[in-house]
Design an enzyme around this catalytic site. Structure first.
Site, PDB file in Angstrom:
ATOM      1  N   GLU B 137       7.453   7.947  58.243  1.00  0.00           N
ATOM      2  CA  GLU B 137       6.764   8.389  59.464  1.00  0.00           C
ATOM      3  C   GLU B 137       7.740   8.463  60.635  1.00  0.00           C
ATOM      4  OE1 GLU B 137       3.613   9.314  60.367  1.00  0.00           O
ATOM      5  OE2 GLU B 137       2.705   9.205  58.393  1.00  0.00           O
ATOM      6  N   SER B 206      13.282   1.730  56.959  1.00  0.00           N
ATOM      7  CA  SER B 206      12.058   1.834  56.168  1.00  0.00           C
ATOM      8  C   SER B 206      12.340   2.695  54.923  1.00  0.00           C
ATOM      9  CB  SER B 206      10.936   2.384  57.051  1.00  0.00           C
ATOM     10  OG  SER B 206       9.701   2.283  56.404  1.00  0.00           O
ATOM     11  N   ASP B 289       6.892  -8.508  56.244  1.00  0.00           N
ATOM     12  CA  ASP B 289       6.862  -7.062  55.983  1.00  0.00           C
ATOM     13  C   ASP B 289       5.826  -6.760  54.908  1.00  0.00           C
ATOM     14  OD1 ASP B 289       7.417  -4.376  55.585  1.00  0.00           O
ATOM     15  OD2 ASP B 289       9.588  -4.657  55.572  1.00  0.00           O
ATOM     16  N   HIS B 318       7.593  -5.483  59.415  1.00  0.00           N
ATOM     17  CA  HIS B 318       8.299  -4.334  58.853  1.00  0.00           C
ATOM     18  C   HIS B 318       9.436  -3.898  59.789  1.00  0.00           C
ATOM     19  CE1 HIS B 318       9.162  -0.959  56.402  1.00  0.00           C
ATOM     20  NE2 HIS B 318       8.683  -0.060  57.238  1.00  0.00           N
TER      21      HIS B 318
END
Lengths: 343, 343
Positions: B137, B206, B289, B318
């Protein structure tokens, strides 16, 4: 009471605010922030030892901010300890910043006026310059982020502690004649080869916004003035919050609230001098400011010879700290126009 | 779900988060942020017209971030509109940034790979360089604040959109071979005179942390690798949140969740390649996370020929976005040591 917008815009990490809010309730606000300051100091020392000087500078600034907010509105003897830590940590940061902050010390009436000069890293001097004034609960260490914005635009910065502020307070509590200190700083700054003495503006925040009006009215060397959440007088003293009254009592070194009230109302009054203000002046005020917006009318009524730019933000609180970076950019761009006029 | 720490560290003003949270409930999240983006665009245009180019650049970046969070985890047709606005506003910011971001476009398999190079404003090249990878994202536009930190330390930055990301997604959805795109970007970057081809590292956040492992394992030109909240495989797919599963379905252009699940678990798997990882690799992971911390063990077990620095933050979520700037500084300082070894 604590305005997260202010702290974050001035550089306090959001994570530190969350951590202070969610701390073990047996740990005082003061002790929590002082521990945060100590953590940043240790991280700064480690980074410096490893040769990561930029990171070290950032950590020392974060530590200085943490110590600032430890003693913020905290009125027992530890306040002094918090102030000293703030000063010490910023002093360690100063040579590591980019551009670096160069410390100076002047003498006024036998007392030391400490400050910092920062000169843009690029471009060529002599540079237009902004003299930045702290307020009732802010000192020369807290304008770092604001300075970064000015420096990026080719404007040098000068900050200092005056009467009642930071390092000066133990020697000289609040006085009425702040302009004498601002002028002493200009006497010093205008001799520096990096500074263009013909292009110096003054920017004051909160109580510093009052000092800015006074300084620009009484020292004709300033070519521009910003009163950021400032005021002309303290006629509304009785409407101040109890915490703010504690601050006034503290910085005036008064033994009673009545004494503080009398001093503040008498000393913090620039009305009789505002007719001397001649330079372009920017007034920023939030409609939701505790400082009454009617103070803007006082300036408008009395500063009849100054070209005024008045910005009243309908949703702004004190110094419009709640509105994000836009009001700061707008002040900075206005100041740039005054100090760097285009052909 | 929305991590304020992440947004603020990436540059979203705290005031914008408060305003999105407190918006009129009849205004959608998407529309609110798109209006914020439009406000910043208008402010940017005004500042640019008045010659305040630095302020204009800052406003366009803020607008780009607002458009990013309009479409963030928003899965109807408007998502595309938000992505396009983000791209457009960052593109307007690029030449105004200091240092500026220079756009490039490459071709891989007939599809356009768009990106930006930024070179430090001071010092002298050729510069060590970090290739920054976005995630599920996030795209090339969101690493601006992280880039500023690298650039201040004399490290050039390269960002781009790969398969499934930002501008590339409409042409190429998620694939398994992200390393081909990273390598194409290095092919391009290493020919630039400002970039030292012998000192290029890769940093992925990520899902980008997964891609970083893959890219560094399969392209021996990288001399350092950071997997920031990454993972080796998607064996834990079924434990992902419903919103994350929507994201996977979207970026894989799958018509069903079952199809997305099959593709993701098959394509997002670097286990068979980790033995090829040879370079110093930094793994950062938060104990809280959603991405299981056991993924760190997978890397440890399989990347037997890579010197690993493993940092597991006991309070981190995270990407440790909740911990403030420290974890980012630590990664940056580590990278600096790999790319700028001292005698």
């Amino acid at each position: 009471m604590l305005n997260w917008g202010r702290l974050i815009l001035d550089g306090v990490p959001y994570a530190d605010l969350v951590s202070a809010r969610d701390r073990d309730p047996s740990v005082t606000w003061f002790d929590h922030w002082m521990e945060t300051a100590a953590n940043y100091e240790r991280l700064g020392e480690q980074a410096q030892a490893a040769g990561h000087t930029i990171t070290a500078g950032e950590y020392f600034v974060l530590g200085s901010l943490a110590a600032q907010y430890a003693q913020f509105l905290w009125f027992d003897d530890r306040r002094r300890v918090g102030q000293e830590r703030k000063v010490e940590l910023y002093r360690r940061a100063a040579p590591l910043l980019n551009p670096q902050a160069e410390r100076f010390e002047l003498t006024v009436d036998g007392a030391t006026v400490p400050g910092y000069v920062r000169v843009p890293a690029s471009g060529s001097g002599p540079y237009p310059t902004a003299v930045l004034l702290g307020g009732l609960e802010s000192t020369k260490e807290e304008s770092y982020q604001f300075e970064q914005q000015l420096l990026a635009r080719g404007i040098a910065t000068v900050t200092f502690d005056g009467p009642g502020q930071g390092e000066m307070f133990p020697e000289v509590p609040l006085r009425g004649d702040y302009e004498r200190y601002t002028s002493a700083v200009v006497d010093y700054a205008e001799k520096l080869p990096e500074i263009d003495a013909s292009r110096i503006g003054v920017v004051g925040r909160s109580l510093g916004g009052h000092y800015a009006l006074r300084s620009a009215a009484l020292d004709q060397r300033f070519v521009a003035c910003i009163s950021w959440g400032g005021f002309a007088d303290m006629d509304s003293y009785d409407d101040e919050t109890p915490m703010t009254k504690e601050s006034w009592k503290y910085v005036t070194a008064s033994s009673t609230h009545e004494e503080a009230r009398e001093r503040v109302m008498r000393l913090m009054d620039v009305r009789s001098e505002l007719h001397k203000l001649r330079v372009p002046t920017y007034i920023q005020h939030g409609m939701h400011d505790e400082v009454p917006v009617s103070e803007v009318d006082v300036v408008k009524q009395l500063a009849v010879d100054a070209p005024l730019t008045i910005v009243i933000e309908p949703h702004g609180d004190h110094c419009c700290h709640n509105l994000g970076p836009r009001p700061r950019f707008e002040m900075i761009d206005w100041l740039e126009e005054q100090l760097k006029p285009r052909a």
